[in-house]
Design an enzyme around this catalytic site. Structure first.
Site, PDB file in Angstrom:
ATOM      1  N   LYS A 155       5.536   4.197   8.456  1.00 56.48           N
ATOM      2  CA  LYS A 155       6.125   3.058   9.158  1.00 56.48           C
ATOM      3  C   LYS A 155       6.325   3.352  10.640  1.00 56.48           C
ATOM      4  CE  LYS A 155       8.464   1.148   5.077  1.00 56.48           C
ATOM      5  NZ  LYS A 155       9.725   0.576   4.543  1.00 56.48           N
ATOM      6  N   TYR A 177       5.215  -7.877   1.745  1.00 53.32           N
ATOM      7  CA  TYR A 177       6.614  -7.916   1.317  1.00 53.32           C
ATOM      8  C   TYR A 177       6.996  -9.307   0.799  1.00 53.32           C
ATOM      9  CZ  TYR A 177       7.394  -3.261   3.329  1.00 53.32           C
ATOM     10  OH  TYR A 177       7.359  -1.903   3.598  1.00 53.32           O
ATOM     11  N   ASN A 208      13.104   3.604   6.526  1.00 53.60           N
ATOM     12  CA  ASN A 208      12.996   4.649   5.497  1.00 53.60           C
ATOM     13  C   ASN A 208      11.625   5.334   5.479  1.00 53.60           C
ATOM     14  OD1 ASN A 208      11.582   2.554   4.452  1.00 53.60           O
ATOM     15  ND2 ASN A 208      12.842   2.269   2.624  1.00 53.60           N
ATOM     16  N   HIS A 226       6.175   3.407   3.307  1.00 55.07           N
ATOM     17  CA  HIS A 226       5.978   2.542   2.147  1.00 55.07           C
ATOM     18  C   HIS A 226       5.054   3.281   1.191  1.00 55.07           C
ATOM     19  CE1 HIS A 226       4.776  -0.687  -0.520  1.00 55.07           C
ATOM     20  NE2 HIS A 226       3.552  -0.203  -0.385  1.00 55.07           N
ATOM     21  N   GLU A 268      -2.587  -3.427  -3.058  1.00 54.44           N
ATOM     22  CA  GLU A 268      -2.194  -3.060  -1.689  1.00 54.44           C
ATOM     23  C   GLU A 268      -3.333  -2.364  -0.940  1.00 54.44           C
ATOM     24  OE1 GLU A 268       1.402  -0.808  -2.234  1.00 54.44           O
ATOM     25  OE2 GLU A 268       2.578  -2.602  -2.720  1.00 54.44           O
TER      26      GLU A 268
HETATM   27  P1  IDP Z   1      10.554   0.352  -1.601  1.00 61.12           P
HETATM   28  O1  IDP Z   1      10.005   0.503  -0.203  1.00 61.12           O
HETATM   29  O2  IDP Z   1      11.393   1.538  -2.011  1.00 61.12           O
HETATM   30  O3  IDP Z   1       9.491   0.002  -2.616  1.00 61.12           O
HETATM   31  P2  IDP Z   1      11.396  -2.462  -1.689  1.00 61.12           P
HETATM   32  O4  IDP Z   1      12.545  -2.991  -2.475  1.00 61.12           O
HETATM   33  O5  IDP Z   1      10.018  -2.810  -2.121  1.00 61.12           O
HETATM   34  O6  IDP Z   1      11.605  -0.867  -1.588  1.00 61.12           O
HETATM   35  O7  IDP Z   1      11.617  -2.938  -0.202  1.00 61.12           O
HETATM   36  C1  IDP Z   1      10.603  -2.834   0.757  1.00 61.12           C
HETATM   37  C2  IDP Z   1      11.196  -2.391   2.076  1.00 61.12           C
HETATM   38  O8  IDP Z   1      12.122  -3.392   2.547  1.00 61.12           O
HETATM   39  C3  IDP Z   1      12.024  -1.125   2.017  1.00 61.12           C
HETATM   40  O9  IDP Z   1      11.230   0.053   2.066  1.00 61.12           O
HETATM   41  C4  IDP Z   1      12.908  -1.261   3.225  1.00 61.12           C
HETATM   42  O10 IDP Z   1      12.231  -0.933   4.434  1.00 61.12           O
HETATM   43  C5  IDP Z   1      13.206  -2.762   3.226  1.00 61.12           C
HETATM   44  N1  IDP Z   1      14.447  -3.062   2.500  1.00 61.12           N
HETATM   45  C6  IDP Z   1      14.620  -3.131   1.164  1.00 61.12           C
HETATM   46  N2  IDP Z   1      15.904  -3.421   0.847  1.00 61.12           N
HETATM   47  C7  IDP Z   1      16.560  -3.543   2.037  1.00 61.12           C
HETATM   48  C8  IDP Z   1      17.921  -3.844   2.401  1.00 61.12           C
HETATM   49  O11 IDP Z   1      18.804  -4.071   1.555  1.00 61.12           O
HETATM   50  N3  IDP Z   1      18.199  -3.867   3.733  1.00 61.12           N
HETATM   51  C9  IDP Z   1      17.257  -3.648   4.689  1.00 61.12           C
HETATM   52  N4  IDP Z   1      15.982  -3.369   4.398  1.00 61.12           N
HETATM   53  C10 IDP Z   1      15.630  -3.311   3.087  1.00 61.12           C
HETATM   54 MG    MG Z   2       8.383  -1.713  -2.860  1.00 60.90          MG
END
Ligand code: IDP
Ligand code: MG
Length: 154
Positions: A9, A49, A112, A115, A126
């Site tokens: 990212k 997303y 984080n 992805h 994807e």
């Molecule tokens: P993942 O990346 O662990 O698969 P997902 O639920 O698919 O998690 O969410 C995609 C991305 O959206 C996350 O990696 C993060 O960057 C963002 N995200 C998910 N939940 C939150 C939140 O509660 N606050 C802010 N960003 C979030």
């Molecule tokens: Mg995800």
């Protein structure tokens, strides 16, 4: 062998962690078979997303994914999807276990680092979303016998 998508990212690129992330997957024994820099678009981000479009934080996520280029990578290996996902750690970096990539480099639920595909089915979708056939560079590795037992090479 499975293939899975890892997106480094914008935050990781800015923080100089791209090499670190790639290095971890290399050292694990996964094989990188595609890699390209990419500027995320609004359209691709919404597609990628789609499950989060209605969430209040989506505009922040979109901005974060477009704040700098990303690096798209495809990793190949036995059970690659599950292995990469385990190395990624929980979504929220503060909750992710130390030793995982997010657990070691992230303090955020949004910022984080990477992805990673969460299932074999989603990995295929994807990878198609971001890579064309000519983006792949398959190659034999002379290390295969040192990475896998005879029955693990498929
Ligand atoms: P993942 O990346 O662990 O698969 P997902 O639920 O698919 O998690 O969410 C995609 C991305 O959206 C996350 O990696 C993060 O960057 C963002 N995200 C998910 N939940 C939150 C939140 O509660 N606050 C802010 N960003 C979030
Ligand atoms: Mg995800």
């Amino acid at each position: 062998m499975e293939r899975t998508l890892v997106i480094i990212k914008p935050g990781a690129l800015q923080r100089g962690l791209a090499g670190e992330v790639i290095s971890r997957f290399e050292k694990k024994g996964l094989k990188m078979v595609a890699c390209k820099m990419y500027r995320m678009t609004k359209e691709k981000c919404a597609e990628h997303y789609a499950h989060l479009l209605q969430r209040p934080f989506y505009p922040w996520l979109e901005r974060a994914m477009m704040a700098a280029p990303v690096i798209l990578t495809c990793w190949e290996g036995k059970d690659a999807v599950e292995v990469v996902r385990a190395m990624t750690g929980a979504t929220n970096g503060r909750k992710a276990v130390p030793g995982t990539i997010r657990g070691d480099y992230s303090m955020s639920g949004q910022e984080n680092i990477i992805h990673t595909s969460d299932s074999l089915e989603n990995a295929a979708i994807e990878l198609k979303r971001f890579f064309n056939e000519e983006d792949y560079f398959p190659y034999d590795t002379p290390l295969v016998d040192f990475l896998y037992a005879p029955d693990e090479k498929e």
